[in-house]
Design a protein around this motif. Structure first.
Motif, PDB file in Angstrom:
ATOM      1  N   ARG A 139       6.270   1.206   0.975  1.00  0.00           N
ATOM      2  CA  ARG A 139       5.537   0.813  -0.214  1.00  0.00           C
ATOM      3  C   ARG A 139       4.033   0.782   0.080  1.00  0.00           C
ATOM      4  O   ARG A 139       3.602   0.167   1.053  1.00  0.00           O
ATOM      5  CB  ARG A 139       5.992  -0.575  -0.687  1.00  0.00           C
ATOM      6  N   TYR A 140       3.272   1.499  -0.748  1.00  0.00           N
ATOM      7  CA  TYR A 140       1.818   1.614  -0.584  1.00  0.00           C
ATOM      8  C   TYR A 140       1.449   2.125   0.810  1.00  0.00           C
ATOM      9  O   TYR A 140       0.358   1.848   1.318  1.00  0.00           O
ATOM     10  CB  TYR A 140       1.117   0.277  -0.861  1.00  0.00           C
ATOM     11  N   GLY A 141       2.353   2.872   1.427  1.00  0.00           N
ATOM     12  CA  GLY A 141       2.077   3.432   2.744  1.00  0.00           C
ATOM     13  C   GLY A 141       2.041   2.398   3.860  1.00  0.00           C
ATOM     14  O   GLY A 141       1.671   2.707   4.991  1.00  0.00           O
ATOM     15  N   GLY A 142       2.429   1.163   3.526  1.00  0.00           N
ATOM     16  CA  GLY A 142       2.306   0.091   4.509  1.00  0.00           C
ATOM     17  C   GLY A 142       0.897  -0.464   4.561  1.00  0.00           C
ATOM     18  O   GLY A 142       0.475  -1.038   5.566  1.00  0.00           O
ATOM     19  N   PHE A 143       0.161  -0.307   3.458  1.00  0.00           N
ATOM     20  CA  PHE A 143      -1.203  -0.837   3.377  1.00  0.00           C
ATOM     21  C   PHE A 143      -1.170  -2.342   3.139  1.00  0.00           C
ATOM     22  O   PHE A 143      -1.882  -3.117   3.786  1.00  0.00           O
ATOM     23  CB  PHE A 143      -1.966  -0.113   2.261  1.00  0.00           C
ATOM     24  N   PHE A 144      -0.328  -2.797   2.241  1.00  0.00           N
ATOM     25  CA  PHE A 144      -0.100  -4.210   1.991  1.00  0.00           C
ATOM     26  C   PHE A 144       1.155  -4.332   1.141  1.00  0.00           C
ATOM     27  O   PHE A 144       1.691  -3.347   0.642  1.00  0.00           O
ATOM     28  CB  PHE A 144      -1.304  -4.852   1.269  1.00  0.00           C
TER      29      PHE A 144
END
Length: 294
Positions: free
Chosen positions: A9-14
């Protein structure tokens, strides 16, 4: 940025689930864990501990969180009750791994390439004070160059021990988990990069759908255990990962920025390749709205 890891999710950004990532890893590399989507009672936590064959101490932490926030080593029933009162749902119960050394291994793989590479290794040193036989704990905190930076946290965490005098030359450990918010010292361990088996990290990473970029936070007995693949993965961070060796106290600001620019360039190149393969990035308004709802 969110395209660096299209499977997270969200590339693991948050705002991504740590538990969802960990449960995809090979079982031999992961501590025994349980996940509570509803705030559990202490009875429910202890029931899961019994099912998993765990005894105190254990680790409790939020499923979503940054820089070790909310991560606690729980040593008894009282600490369990206190933790549950102060924290919300979506809690991970995790086996406490007694291996003394913690490392962060940055892994990068371009979608167009079959093999990945390790670009950064950090050794996370624990924070401690040394007694002089005269000073109490609060005095040692105030005179320690690093402990004084975390004085508010330490005063609260050790509130019942602040007047205790530590024996001369006795080491009193403060940071039991390798994260900045608890005062851990990050040491450059890039000399280990050529000694690690990249194919092992390729194999582990292949078990995670749509994963190309992130940092494995590991615990191992020592450097040889790490090299031999004898470790446990405490967390796997996504595109929000940093090459944490840059925080080594002996590192220069210029070198840190140079390494960060390389780090960001890799994110860009991976994201570009994934976009060319048809993945779509998360719209910016969606990211902003999600951040506002946290």
């Amino acid at each position: 940025m969110t395209l660096a890891n299209p499977g997270m999710r969200y590339g693991g950004f948050f705002s991504y689930s740590k538990y969802d990532v960990l449960k995809q890893l090979p079982e031999k590399y992961v501590p025994k864990s349980a996940f509570f989507t509803v705030a559990p009672t202490s009875k429910e936590v202890k029931k899961e501990m019994n099912r998993l064959g765990l005894e105190y101490p254990v680790i409790l932490k939020p499923d979503e969180g940054e820089r070790g926030s909310g991560v606690e080593k729980i040593k008894n029933d009282q600490e369990l009750d206190e933790y549950l009162l102060a924290n919300s749902p979506n809690i991970i119960l995790q086996e406490f791994i007694d291996a003394p050394n913690e490392f962060g291994v940055m892994y990068v793989k371009y979608p167009s390439q079959e093999k990945g590479k390790i670009t950064s290794i950090v050794f996370k040193g624990e924070l401690y004070v040394i007694g002089d036989g005269v000073s109490d704990l609060i005095t040692l905190f105030k005179t320690h160059p690093r402990a004084q930076l975390y004085i508010d946290f330490l005063k609260e965490f050790y509130k019942d021990q602040l007047n205790m005098v530590i024996k001369k030359d006795e080491i009193f450990m403060l940071s039991k988990m390798g994260n900045h918010c608890r005062g851990a010292i990050f040491n450059d361990a890039n000399y280990l990069i050529d000694k690690l088996d990249v194919s092992l990290f390729d194999s582990i990473s292949e078990s995670i759908e749509g994963f190309y970029f992130g940092r494995y936070d590991l615990k191992a007995k020592d450097e040889n255990a790490l090299i031999n693949g004898d470790f446990k993965v405490m967390e796997l961070n996504g595109v929000n990962s940093e090459p944490a060796h840059i925080y080594d106290p002996d590192n220069s600001l210029m070198r840190a920025y140079k390494d960060l620019f390389r780090h960001w360039w890799r994110i860009y190149k991976i994201s570009k390749e994934n976009k060319e393969q048809g993945y779509t990035e998360t719209p910016f308004p969606t990211l902003v709205q999600s951040l506002m709802n946290k």
